[in-house]
Structure formats: structure tokens, C-alpha cells
Design a protein around this motif. Structure first.
Motif, mmCIF file in Angstrom:
data_model
loop_
_atom_site.group_PDB
_atom_site.id
_atom_site.type_symbol
_atom_site.label_atom_id
_atom_site.label_comp_id
_atom_site.label_asym_id
_atom_site.label_seq_id
_atom_site.Cartn_x
_atom_site.Cartn_y
_atom_site.Cartn_z
ATOM 1 N N ARG A 3 -15.737 -9.400 31.644
ATOM 2 C CA ARG A 3 -15.154 -10.909 31.317
ATOM 3 C C ARG A 3 -15.609 -12.087 33.020
ATOM 4 O O ARG A 3 -16.868 -13.132 33.046
ATOM 5 N N GLU A 27 -12.683 -18.318 24.252
ATOM 6 C CA GLU A 27 -11.571 -18.419 24.097
ATOM 7 C C GLU A 27 -11.682 -18.416 22.676
ATOM 8 O O GLU A 27 -10.931 -17.733 21.765
ATOM 9 N N ILE A 30 -13.089 -15.364 20.580
ATOM 10 C CA ILE A 30 -11.839 -14.171 21.266
ATOM 11 C C ILE A 30 -11.521 -14.405 19.983
ATOM 12 O O ILE A 30 -10.634 -12.950 19.184
ATOM 13 N N LYS A 34 -10.674 -11.529 16.798
ATOM 14 C CA LYS A 34 -9.140 -11.407 16.041
ATOM 15 C C LYS A 34 -8.824 -10.957 14.760
ATOM 16 O O LYS A 34 -8.713 -9.905 14.299
ATOM 17 N N VAL A 40 -14.622 -7.938 19.931
ATOM 18 C CA VAL A 40 -13.794 -8.839 20.248
ATOM 19 C C VAL A 40 -14.110 -9.000 22.050
ATOM 20 O O VAL A 40 -15.147 -10.483 22.567
ATOM 21 N N LYS A 41 -14.520 -8.103 22.268
ATOM 22 C CA LYS A 41 -15.652 -7.961 23.409
ATOM 23 C C LYS A 41 -17.195 -8.499 23.407
ATOM 24 O O LYS A 41 -18.116 -8.960 24.340
ATOM 25 N N GLU A 44 -16.795 -12.053 23.143
ATOM 26 C CA GLU A 44 -16.274 -12.949 24.580
ATOM 27 C C GLU A 44 -17.925 -12.923 25.194
ATOM 28 O O GLU A 44 -18.100 -13.896 25.646
#
Ligand code: DGI
Ligand code: FE
Ligand code: FE
Length: 193
Positions: A3, A27, A30, A34, A40-41, A44
């Protein structure tokens, strides 16, 4: 890429305000990833890079659309649409992101696409509802995003299409195709229930 590195690269491309928007999109992406079981990666990274090309000169974007054989019909529509597909290209070339799922989410973050993946929908919606967004109807889309991703994307598209109609602007075919494709799916579901 982690990140911090991604944010460091993107910060140089953006104004402070656009960088703050990017943090909001990150944000929100993410949280949605979830909730809906996406990677998630990837969510992001796609969010961090989604507006990478936002401040490139129009002439540079136009050259890239032609030389990289991006859809030439883009040139007949508002240049505001160009930073998404051009961004996908530049993020690969300049930042070395070569994950096709991430690049696709960047490519379609403004208009959507009739075959949107879970990741595409997450980044598209996060861009629309991140906490810094203030436009009319955004709270309704925020609520829908916690119930159904498809319903939230449909509502965001409706708002955008209405906004464009009121401003006498053209509507890019992908925007309409995304709306039609998700509506069809939604109506089939309702017929079944
Ligand atoms: O880059 P952002 O401002 O964060 O957001 P975005 O990439 O969703 O771009 C939003 C802009 O794109 C907004 O001014 C409306 C415009 N837009 C979205 N879909 C269409 C469109 N403009 C036209 N002409 N046609 C579309 O289908
Ligand atoms: Fe954008
Ligand atoms: Fe954005």
C-alpha cells in the motif's frame, strides 16, 4: 506492491484533493471487498490507482487511445471518460501493475461494463460513495451498497444517466449497457421469486 509504495506513486500524479478522494475510495473498496468476499489486496490496489491518469493532458490521452488501439469511439465522447481506460494502460506501463483483474477494474471504473466482475463493481461503487462524495442521492446508494452490490450499481448508474441527461450530455454506450445488463439480471431474479 504494498500500500505505501502504491500510494507514494499515485500521490505524485494527483492534487491533494484527488489524493484524499483516492484514500476514501481505497477504504471503501476494502470494506466492500471484505463484505462481499472479493480479493481485498486487489481491491485496495485497483482503488489506489483508479484515477492515476486523471490529470494527464487531453492531447496525451488522445495519443494513447489511438496508439494503443483503445476503443476509438471514446474520442467521440466527453474527455472525462478517457482517464479510466488510459489509466489502465499507464498503470501497467509506468507503475508495473500487470494484474489483468486490477487493470480491468481501473479501465471500467467510470462507465462500468456489461460483464462487470465483483472487483469491477466494488471499485465503481467505492468511487461513487466514498465519504468525500456529496452529490444528491449518494446516501441512498451508500445504504443499498450494504444490501446488494448490483442494486447499488444500478442506482448509481441511474443517477449518473439522469445527471447527464439534464446537462444535455452524451451517454457512453458502456454506461447504458451496464445499466441494461444489471437491470435484466435483477428482473430475472424478481420473476423467479
Ligand atoms: O474520476 P472521478 O471524478 O472520481 O469519477 P468518475 O471516474 O466516475 O468520473 C465521473 C465523471 O464522468 C462525471 O463527470 C460524469 C462522467 N460520466 C460518467 N459516465 C458518463 C460520463 N460522461 C459522459 N459524457 N457519458 C457517460 O456515460
Ligand atoms: Fe475516475
Ligand atoms: Fe475517482
Amino acid at each position: 506492491m504494498d500500500r505505501q509504495k502504491a500510494l507514494q506513486i499515485v500521490k505524485k500524479q494527483l492534487t491533494d484533493k484527488r489524493y484524499e478522494h483516492t484514500i476514501g475510495v481505497m477504504e471503501t473498496s476494502i470494506q466492500l471487498a471484505k463484505k462481499y468476499g472479493a480479493d481485498v489486496k486487489k481491491a485496495e490496489l485497483a482503488a489506489i490507482f483508479h484515477d492515476y491518469a486523471k490529470f494527464r493532458p487531453k492531447e496525451e490521452m488522445e495519443k494513447i487511445i489511438i496508439s494503443q488501439k483503445l476503443p476509438s469511439q471514446l474520442l467521440d465522447y466527453h474527455s472525462e471518460l478517457w482517464h479510466a481506460p488510459v489509466g489502465a494502460y499507464l498503470v501497467k506501463e509506468e507503475a508495473g501493475i500487470d494484474d489483468e483483474e486490477i487493470l480491468q477494474a481501473i479501465r471500467y471504473h467510470t462507465t462500468g461494463n456489461k460483464d462487470m466482475t465483483l472487483l469491477d463493481k466494488i471499485v465503481f461503487l467505492a468511487d461513487y460513495i466514498e465519504p468525500g462524495r456529496k452529490f444528491p442521492g449518494v446516501d441512498h446508494v451508500r445504504e443499498l451498497s450494504q444490501q446488494s452490490l448490483d442494486k447499488a450499481v444500478i442506482q448509481a448508474l441511474k443517477n449518473t444517466i439522469k445527471f447527464l441527461l439534464d446537462k444535455n450530455q452524451l451517454i457512453y454506450p458502456d454506461t447504458l449497457e451496464t445499466y441494461n445488463s444489471l437491470m435484466k439480471k435483477q428482473q430475472m431474479k424478481e420473476d423467479f421469486n
